[in-house]
Design a protein around this motif. Structure first.
Motif, mmCIF file in Angstrom:
data_model
loop_
_atom_site.group_PDB
_atom_site.id
_atom_site.type_symbol
_atom_site.label_atom_id
_atom_site.label_comp_id
_atom_site.label_asym_id
_atom_site.label_seq_id
_atom_site.Cartn_x
_atom_site.Cartn_y
_atom_site.Cartn_z
ATOM 1 N N ARG A 1 6.234 8.840 2.348
ATOM 2 C CA ARG A 1 7.878 8.217 2.294
ATOM 3 C C ARG A 1 6.874 6.163 2.648
ATOM 4 N N ASP A 2 7.974 5.417 1.963
ATOM 5 C CA ASP A 2 8.073 4.191 2.509
ATOM 6 C C ASP A 2 9.164 4.680 3.341
ATOM 7 N N VAL A 3 9.463 2.901 4.258
ATOM 8 C CA VAL A 3 10.155 2.588 5.080
ATOM 9 C C VAL A 3 10.746 1.757 4.787
ATOM 10 N N LEU A 4 12.596 1.071 4.362
ATOM 11 C CA LEU A 4 13.286 0.297 4.568
ATOM 12 C C LEU A 4 13.612 0.012 5.945
ATOM 13 N N ILE B 1 8.839 -5.970 -5.925
ATOM 14 C CA ILE B 1 8.244 -6.659 -4.838
ATOM 15 C C ILE B 1 7.830 -5.349 -4.610
ATOM 16 N N LEU B 2 8.951 -3.827 -4.468
ATOM 17 C CA LEU B 2 8.266 -2.689 -3.774
ATOM 18 C C LEU B 2 7.403 -1.647 -4.574
ATOM 19 N N HIS B 3 7.607 -2.269 -5.788
ATOM 20 C CA HIS B 3 6.965 -1.468 -6.766
ATOM 21 C C HIS B 3 5.211 -1.878 -7.323
ATOM 22 N N ALA B 4 5.522 -3.280 -7.097
ATOM 23 C CA ALA B 4 4.576 -4.159 -7.415
ATOM 24 C C ALA B 4 3.508 -3.261 -5.549
ATOM 25 N N GLU B 5 3.581 -3.277 -4.467
ATOM 26 C CA GLU B 5 3.109 -3.142 -3.454
ATOM 27 C C GLU B 5 2.825 -1.846 -3.550
ATOM 28 N N ARG B 6 4.004 -1.183 -3.905
ATOM 29 C CA ARG B 6 2.699 0.531 -3.288
ATOM 30 C C ARG B 6 1.791 0.642 -4.913
ATOM 31 N N ASN B 7 1.175 0.185 -5.792
ATOM 32 C CA ASN B 7 0.426 0.115 -6.750
ATOM 33 C C ASN B 7 -0.685 -1.143 -5.782
ATOM 34 N N ARG B 8 -0.900 -1.550 -5.153
ATOM 35 C CA ARG B 8 -1.556 -2.063 -4.309
ATOM 36 C C ARG B 8 -2.831 -0.873 -4.236
ATOM 37 N N ARG B 9 -4.111 -1.325 -4.710
ATOM 38 C CA ARG B 9 -5.014 -0.367 -4.046
ATOM 39 C C ARG B 9 -5.232 -0.224 -3.245
ATOM 40 N N LYS B 10 -5.090 -0.757 -1.823
ATOM 41 C CA LYS B 10 -5.477 -0.193 -0.693
ATOM 42 C C LYS B 10 -4.477 0.899 0.100
ATOM 43 N N ARG B 11 -3.072 1.106 -1.202
ATOM 44 C CA ARG B 11 -2.001 1.788 -0.579
ATOM 45 C C ARG B 11 -2.159 2.743 -1.468
ATOM 46 N N MET B 12 -3.055 3.221 -1.526
ATOM 47 C CA MET B 12 -3.558 4.123 -2.956
ATOM 48 C C MET B 12 -4.817 5.170 -2.896
ATOM 49 N N PRO B 13 -4.082 5.913 -1.243
ATOM 50 C CA PRO B 13 -6.195 6.006 -1.059
ATOM 51 C C PRO B 13 -6.390 7.529 -1.539
ATOM 52 N N TRP B 14 -5.427 8.259 -2.666
ATOM 53 C CA TRP B 14 -6.077 9.244 -3.760
ATOM 54 C C TRP B 14 -6.535 8.846 -5.046
#
Length: 204
Positions: free
Chosen positions: A90-93, A176-189
């Motif tokens: 989960r992301d935390v704000l 910004i939130l959506h773009a950062e979620r889609n950074r390759r480094k944040r997609m370990p799967w």
């Protein structure tokens, strides 16, 4: 870890509430504070309310990701719940000031995305503070005096958004939130997913 900062009255609380209501897998970090509990506030939802001795103990034991004193009261972010949420995917704000954002980046740099929200003008900032009808004149004066110093730290953030209008500002922060979620480094799967896509065709 999505960090939002702004001078008081610039809109970060409104933006935070909207994001939490509309975004899945996003939860608010609940801070500890030494200030008195206000009417309508709920323990563990708005803040964890602690006395000065307990707060100082948490600082001494390294239990806080960041902490600061604002208008004679201390605030801090407990590390435990944040680490648990991140581990669960989960992301935390975070709604913190520039000091808190700086401390957090020093401890968990790779997991943080920071956004500073600016008012369109100082006159508009003062108008918004007065419109809230929550603070007496001396507090508004203190907030306005503090705002200039806070704004000077905008260049320590990854992104800066000017809050001309709430809906537009919300859209920018959401993007910004959506773009950062889609950074390759944040997609370990992703490695396993891509392998599943291409492996059947490699020997075809």
């Amino acid at each position: 870890m999505l960090v939002l900062s702004s001078p008081s009255g610039a809109g970060k609380t409104t933006i935070s509430r909207r994001l939490l209501a509309e975004e899945t897998d996003l939860q608010m970090s609940v801070s500890v504070t030494t200030r008195p509990q206000r009417k309508g506030e709920e323990e563990g939802v708005d803040y964890y309310f602690v006395d000065r001795a307990r707060f100082d103990e948490m600082v001494a034991h390294g239990e806080l990701l960041e902490h600061a004193t604002v208008f004679d009261n201390s605030y801090g972010t407990p590390a435990g719940p944040v680490e648990k949420a991140l581990t669960a995917g989960r992301d935390v704000l975070f709604d913190v000031d520039w000091q808190g954002a700086q401390q957090m980046r020093g401890k968990m740099e790779t997991d943080i995305v920071s956004v500073f929200i600016l008012p369109p003008s100082m006159a508009e900032l003062e108008r918004r503070l007065r419109t809230r009808g929550r603070d007496p004149e001396d507090v508004i004066a203190r907030r306005m005096s503090k705002a200039a110093g806070e704004i000077s730290h905008y260049d320590g953030y990854d992104y800066v958004v000017i809050n001309h209008e709430v809906e537009a500002c919300l859209d920018e922060v959401r993007n910004i939130l959506h773009a950062e979620r889609n950074r390759r480094k944040r997609m370990p799967w992703l490695v396993e997913f891509v392998a599943g896509l291409v492996d059947p065709y490699r020997n075809a």
